[in-house]
Design an enzyme around this catalytic site. Structure first.
Site, mmCIF file in Angstrom:
data_model
loop_
_atom_site.group_PDB
_atom_site.id
_atom_site.type_symbol
_atom_site.label_atom_id
_atom_site.label_comp_id
_atom_site.label_asym_id
_atom_site.label_seq_id
_atom_site.Cartn_x
_atom_site.Cartn_y
_atom_site.Cartn_z
ATOM 1 N N CYS A 47 -44.579 133.759 -42.988
ATOM 2 C CA CYS A 47 -44.995 134.181 -45.102
ATOM 3 C C CYS A 47 -45.825 133.485 -45.287
ATOM 4 O O CYS A 47 -47.120 133.373 -44.364
ATOM 5 C CB CYS A 47 -43.387 134.475 -45.430
ATOM 6 N N HIS B 188 -40.681 138.252 -42.623
ATOM 7 C CA HIS B 188 -39.535 136.995 -41.778
ATOM 8 C C HIS B 188 -38.755 137.573 -41.120
ATOM 9 O O HIS B 188 -37.959 138.678 -41.768
ATOM 10 C CB HIS B 188 -38.746 137.342 -43.654
ATOM 11 N N GLU C 152 -36.686 136.159 -39.518
ATOM 12 C CA GLU C 152 -35.370 135.794 -39.457
ATOM 13 C C GLU C 152 -34.595 136.974 -40.901
ATOM 14 O O GLU C 152 -33.197 137.065 -41.475
ATOM 15 C CB GLU C 152 -34.518 134.687 -40.680
#
Lengths: 278, 218
Positions: free
Chosen positions: B85, B191, B193
């Protein structure tokens, strides 16, 4: 293309999850950890966790609960309830939240929104607006868990928040909340059409058709639901649930939404791993 | 090389860094958050995570004194690095967000996403799940479906001045660069994650990534 997000809303009070109707008569739903686990297992687009008694109890949301939930959730988790300052936002982000929701403080201290956007980025700041239809056909914003009238029009308030740097609006119809009668499309559309930032519609979803209507007619960028994903049947039996892809595809085009079970993962050894919930 | 590689998630300020650590661990990596020069110097892999803004991230990196050791590790030692990001944006030389200089490791700049006057569904920030149009092979996406969705939350994006570094674009009104790679340097606008299984798969591929040897590059 960007998919329509379809997200469960979990309302937390002191002892667990609850769900009300029109912000009244809450029913106990169960453990937030278990609910989050179920939703995570169903591969949902994201979770919204709101501590609905935090403001009235004069404290920020329960960091411990948020930590436990985000421990196992590899998806966006949006958290709010009683957030009044940047320090609390730091705490919530450190506990695992990705985005912070501000409701009452967005009215009492609008500067907080700018400060938060400067500190964490607009994409991290969501303003939640609870609105009720008035006798004259207009709408009014309420704070403090829907108990205090502000005299503000939701469109005006949303525009002001956008100007302050908020990245998204979570708009809840107090009249439709928990009724499962459908979103207030008039309210949703009025606010969404005025904005350049995305809007999540909330309050009233009772079937997948309602979700699609909120997008098609209400012009929402995303849809959130509580009762629809927490109750089942006419007796409103508590059941943590989330429709499967086939049900969503009855009302959405395949490229409008993210399919939760169509992406079998090929593991490094060549084996194909299927989602156990498929 | 045997044993788990130590992955250092560079602490450049505010943000949810624990999710990145948890994601890397779910992907069978061993990870820690640090802003210490010594810890970064020993890292076998580096992650530059998404923080509030490009400006804050760069200011914190400069303040932490990590820039020299990061440059040494990434540009000289060729330590694999993943920017996520704002971390991916910081790989470029400049951002319109705050009018700030970046690391300049990928030839490009970071500019604000544009809304579309003819399509009111294109809102800024770009928030939610979107897909990648791959233009080049990349080890990060080995074994991942072409239709996979990833989670994005941003108002700015990278513009590459050299197409050789563009791995994938994403459609939002118009295409923007969503994945870059220059040898050991990877950047993803989304992202991983926060992208359920497909995101963990990307992280797993990063954890197990080995820089090809000189022979293999022939």
């Amino acid at each position: 293309m960007l998919k329509i997000r379809i997200m469960p809303v979990l309302l937390l009070n002191e002892w667990g999850l609850e769900k009300s109707i029109q912000f009244q008569d809450p029913v106990y739903i169960g453990s937030p950890i278990n609910a989050a686990r179920v939703y995570n297992g169903r591969n949902v687009d994201g979770l919204i966790l709101l501590d609905i008694v935090a403001t009235n109890h004069g404290r920020p949301p329960l960091v411990e609960v948020i930590s436990q939930i985000t421990e196992e959730a590899f998806m966006p988790v949006t958290v709010g309830g009683g957030v009044r300052d940047v320090a609390t936002m730091h705490q919530l982000l450190a506990a695992g939240a990705d985005r912070i929701v501000v409701n009452t403080s967005s009215v009492e201290n609008p500067e907080l929104i700018s400060q938060a956007a400067d500190c964490f980025g607009s994409q991290c700041v969501v303003v939640s607006i609870d609105a009720k239809r008035e006798a004259d056909g207009g709408y009014q914003v309420y704070t403090h868990g829907g108990t205090r009238a502000t005299g503000l029009d939701p469109v005006d308030h949303a525009l002001r928040m956008q100007k302050m740097g908020c990245g998204e609006i979570l708009l809840t119809s107090m009249d439709r909340d928990g009724t499962m009668q459908g979103y207030d499309l008039n309210l949703t559309c009025r606010v969404s059409d005025a904005l350049d930032i995305p809007l999540i519609a909330c309050g009233g979803a009772g079937c997948v058709e309602h979700l699609a209507e909120a997008v098609r007619v209400g012009h929402a960028s995303a849809v959130a639901a509580g009762a629809f994903f927490q109750f089942f049947g006419p007796r409103r039996t508590v059941l943590i649930t989330y429709p499967d892809d086939e049900e969503f595809l009855q009302v959405f085009e395949p490229d409008q939404i993210r399919l939760k079970t169509d992406n079998p993962m090929v593991l490094p050894d060549g084996a194909v791993h299927q989602d156990p919930c498929a | 090389m045997d044993g788990p590689a130590m992955i250092v998630v560079v602490d450049c300020g505010t943000g949810n860094l624990q999710s990145v650590v948890r994601g890397l661990e779910k992907a069978d990596g061993t990870a820690t958050v640090s802003s210490s020069v010594d810890v970064v110097a020993d890292a076998e892999r580096l992650v530059l995570p998404g923080v509030g803004s490009f400006g804050h991230g760069m200011a914190n990196l400069e303040r932490s004194g990590l820039l020299p050791v990061l440059s040494q590790k990434v540009l000289e030692d060729k330590t694999p690095l993943l920017g996520i990001c704002a971390g991916h944006q910081m790989l470029t030389s400049y951002s319109e967000e705050g009018d700030v200089h970046g690391l300049g490791w990928i030839d490009g700049t970071t500019t604000r996403l544009k809304s579309d006057p003819h399509d009111r569904s294109i809102r800024i920030p770009h928030m939610g799940w979107n897909q990648l149009h791959a233009v080049a092979d990349c080890p990060l996406f080995r074994g991942i479906s072409r239709d996979a969705c990833f989670y994005f939350a941003h108002s700015y994006s990278v513009e590459c001045h050299n197409d050789a570094y563009v791995v994938a674009t994403t459609e939002y009104g118009r295409p923007f660069v969503s994945v870059v790679q220059d040898q050991n340097i990877f950047g993803v606008q989304f992202h991983p994650e926060k992208s359920h299984e497909n995101g963990i798969a990307v992280l797993r591929n990063f954890v197990s990534y080995r820089q090809p040897s000189a022979d293999q590059r022939q």
